[in-house]
Design an enzyme around this catalytic site. Structure first.
Site, PDB file in Angstrom:
ATOM      1  N   SER A 192       3.699 -39.118 -19.945  1.00 21.00           N
ATOM      2  CA  SER A 192       3.452 -37.458 -20.174  1.00 21.00           C
ATOM      3  C   SER A 192       2.377 -37.380 -21.421  1.00 21.00           C
ATOM      4  CB  SER A 192       4.556 -36.928 -20.722  1.00 21.00           C
ATOM      5  OG  SER A 192       4.380 -35.640 -20.930  1.00 21.00           O
ATOM      6  N   GLY A 243       6.140 -35.858 -17.911  1.00 23.70           N
ATOM      7  CA  GLY A 243       7.432 -36.932 -17.568  1.00 23.70           C
ATOM      8  C   GLY A 243       8.439 -36.422 -16.734  1.00 23.70           C
ATOM      9  N   SER A 244       8.964 -35.210 -16.876  1.00 24.44           N
ATOM     10  CA  SER A 244      10.235 -34.932 -15.978  1.00 24.44           C
ATOM     11  C   SER A 244       9.794 -34.990 -14.715  1.00 24.44           C
ATOM     12  CB  SER A 244      10.624 -33.463 -16.538  1.00 24.44           C
ATOM     13  OG  SER A 244      10.896 -33.236 -17.922  1.00 24.44           O
ATOM     14  N   HIS A 256       1.455 -35.066 -23.513  1.00 24.44           N
ATOM     15  CA  HIS A 256       1.644 -34.357 -24.349  1.00 24.44           C
ATOM     16  C   HIS A 256       2.410 -35.088 -25.695  1.00 24.44           C
ATOM     17  CE1 HIS A 256       5.935 -32.831 -24.522  1.00 24.44           C
ATOM     18  NE2 HIS A 256       5.783 -33.088 -23.146  1.00 24.44           N
ATOM     19  N   GLN A 286       7.829 -42.312 -24.083  1.00 24.57           N
ATOM     20  CA  GLN A 286       7.640 -42.551 -25.492  1.00 24.57           C
ATOM     21  C   GLN A 286       6.858 -43.764 -25.932  1.00 24.57           C
ATOM     22  OE1 GLN A 286       8.654 -40.678 -28.307  1.00 24.57           O
ATOM     23  NE2 GLN A 286       9.588 -39.240 -26.880  1.00 24.57           N
ATOM     24  N   THR A 295      -3.323 -28.244  -6.075  1.00 24.57           N
ATOM     25  CA  THR A 295      -4.655 -28.422  -6.604  1.00 24.57           C
ATOM     26  C   THR A 295      -4.461 -28.939  -8.163  1.00 24.57           C
ATOM     27  OG1 THR A 295      -5.437 -26.373  -5.725  1.00 24.57           O
ATOM     28  CG2 THR A 295      -6.696 -27.222  -7.510  1.00 24.57           C
ATOM     29  N   ASN A 347      13.574 -41.867 -26.918  1.00 21.17           N
ATOM     30  CA  ASN A 347      12.967 -40.712 -27.416  1.00 21.17           C
ATOM     31  C   ASN A 347      13.925 -40.235 -28.705  1.00 21.17           C
ATOM     32  OD1 ASN A 347      14.768 -39.957 -25.052  1.00 21.17           O
ATOM     33  ND2 ASN A 347      14.683 -37.775 -25.858  1.00 21.17           N
ATOM     34  N   CYS A 386      16.509 -31.095 -26.339  1.00 21.20           N
ATOM     35  CA  CYS A 386      17.081 -30.780 -25.369  1.00 21.20           C
ATOM     36  C   CYS A 386      18.501 -30.285 -25.805  1.00 21.20           C
ATOM     37  CB  CYS A 386      17.184 -31.635 -24.194  1.00 21.20           C
ATOM     38  SG  CYS A 386      15.489 -32.562 -24.100  1.00 21.20           S
TER      39      CYS A 386
END
Ligand SMILES: *Cc1c(COP(=O)(O)O)cnc(C)c1O
Length: 395
Positions: free
Chosen positions: A199, A70-71, A201, A179, A237, A151, A324
């Site tokens: 993202s 995501g970042s 995860h 999210q 890669t 989030n 964070c």
């Protein structure tokens, strides 16, 4: 007892996603850019994952770029629109006050490089109004970036309306949908989205892999230079195993979305009802327009950090503010943006249960939070002052 109720921070990989990963770790470990069969097998997996992921958000496979998460997607999206805009003399960007730091810090960096940033405030319900975004757009605006769902407090933004406003004004629209994707319906065409970040995860795929959707014709700036992977837009890669797992996780999440969402909304509302019984507490963010699994409360007179430690002793994984911000003394920028004062914002708790949670577990969480809040208030000097009338209650 062990209850993982921090799915907004990260999720447990699904069994299907783990299994989708394995063949590319020990069997087809070839480089997808190699011409021999073992490499081509990896290449096929990559392209079939791209097609499946595109289908899940209503995109064309050529519009999907694999990234590290995501970042990275947020950084590439925001910088791409900014630099394309600057080339046409447009250096103004519109966003809002509750974005993820991956967007906010990128905007800060652009501001230092001469861009002008307008952060539109959200209401007390944690939702930004499309009219306010519309009013902030100027002739020199090159980008509007508003997240799909927050989030921390789980509020869902009027993305479709904001996208329509951007379309009307010819401004590129990016949404951080990290999210939202896999949790609520997202369709890049119906929602008028030009750039979208996701993202793996956050929807039960592996960490360190994600994607960026970029509508055909939207110019991209390369964050990473090197080989010609990802149509020359993201060198390096490819993380074949991670991408195969991401695609499996997303297909599974989208396939089960309706059932999961129904179950989670009912658990969420049970949790909200239970925690609302705690005196001098308040739900953060709109009660209805929020993610199926998000519950976020403020409790007056306590510290969120101590609350987390005591809940951990009871086997409950939760979060205060966001991952964070925890560990720093500043309260969450999101809670401040919805009008919580510092003292109150410090006493926040985010619970985001998973779809396998049970009503009994939710009830255990409610009882535990009630007990721990009462205990912490028992030796809080702030609470003593509030009760003695030396300070006024806010909640
Ligand atoms: C988790 C999250 C990110 C960052 O994603 P990573 O894959 O961890 O880099 C960005 N935006 C939002 C809204 C998030 O929840």
């Amino acid at each position: 007892m062990f209850i993982y109720a921090d799915n907004a921070a990260t999720t447990k990989m699904s069994r299907t996603a783990i299994e989708a990963m394995l063949p590319f770790l020990d069997g087809y470990y070839g480089n997808p850019s190699s011409l021999y069969a073992a490499g081509q097998k990896a290449k096929e997996a990559l392209e079939s994952a791209r097609a499946d992921i595109a289908r899940c958000i209503g995109a064309d496979p050529r519009e999907i770029i694999f990234t590290s998460g995501g970042s990275e997607s947020d950084n590439q999206a925001v910088l791409s629109a900014a630099f394309a805009g600057a080339g046409k003399g447009k250096k103004h960007i519109v966003s809002d006050t509750i974005e993820h730091h991956a967007v906010l810090h990128t905007l800060k960096k652009l501001e230092r490089e001469g861009f002008e940033i307008t952060l539109v405030p959200v209401g007390e319900n944690g939702i930004v109004r499309a009219e306010d975004i519309k009013a902030a757009i100027r002739d020199d605006t090159c980008l509007v970036t508003v997240m799909y769902a927050n989030n921390e407090i789980g509020t869902i933004q009027p993305v479709k309306e904001i996208g329509a406003v951007c379309r009307e004004r010819g401004v590129v629209f990016h949404t951080d949908a990290v999210q939202a994707v896999g949790h609520i319906p997202v369709d890049v065409n119906a929602d008028n989205i030009d750039l979208l970040s996701a993202s793996a995860h956050k929807f039960r795929g592996p960490k360190g892999v994600g994607f960026l959707y970029a509508r055909r014709g939207v110019r991209l700036y390369n964050l990473i230079e090197g080989g010609a992977q990802e149509r020359g837009k993201r060198a390096g890669t490819e993380n074949v195993a991670g991408i195969a797992a991401m695609s499996a996780a997303l297909k599974e999440a989208v396939g089960n979305m309706e059932a999961n969402s129904k179950k989670l909304c009912s658990l969420r509302d049970r949790l909200i009802k239970g925690l609302s019984e705690i005196p001098h507490s308040a739900l953060n963010g709109d009660a209805n327009r929020r993610l199926p699994s998000n519950v976020n409360f403020c409790f007056e007179g306590i510290e969120g950090e101590s609350l987390l430690l005591l809940l951990d002793d009871k086997g409950i994984c939760a979060s205060s503010g966001s991952a964070c911000t925890s560990g720093s003394l500043d309260p969450s920028h999101v809670l401040l943006a919805i009008g919580r004062v510092h003292d109150v914002a410090h006493g926040s708790l985010r619970l985001t249960p998973g779809e396998d949670a049970t009503e009994a577990e939710i009830d255990y969480i409610i009882d535990s939070v009630k007990e721990v809040v009462e205990r912490l208030r028992g030796f809080s000097p702030v609470w003593r002052d509030l009760v003695a009338g030396k300070k006024e209650f806010i909640l």
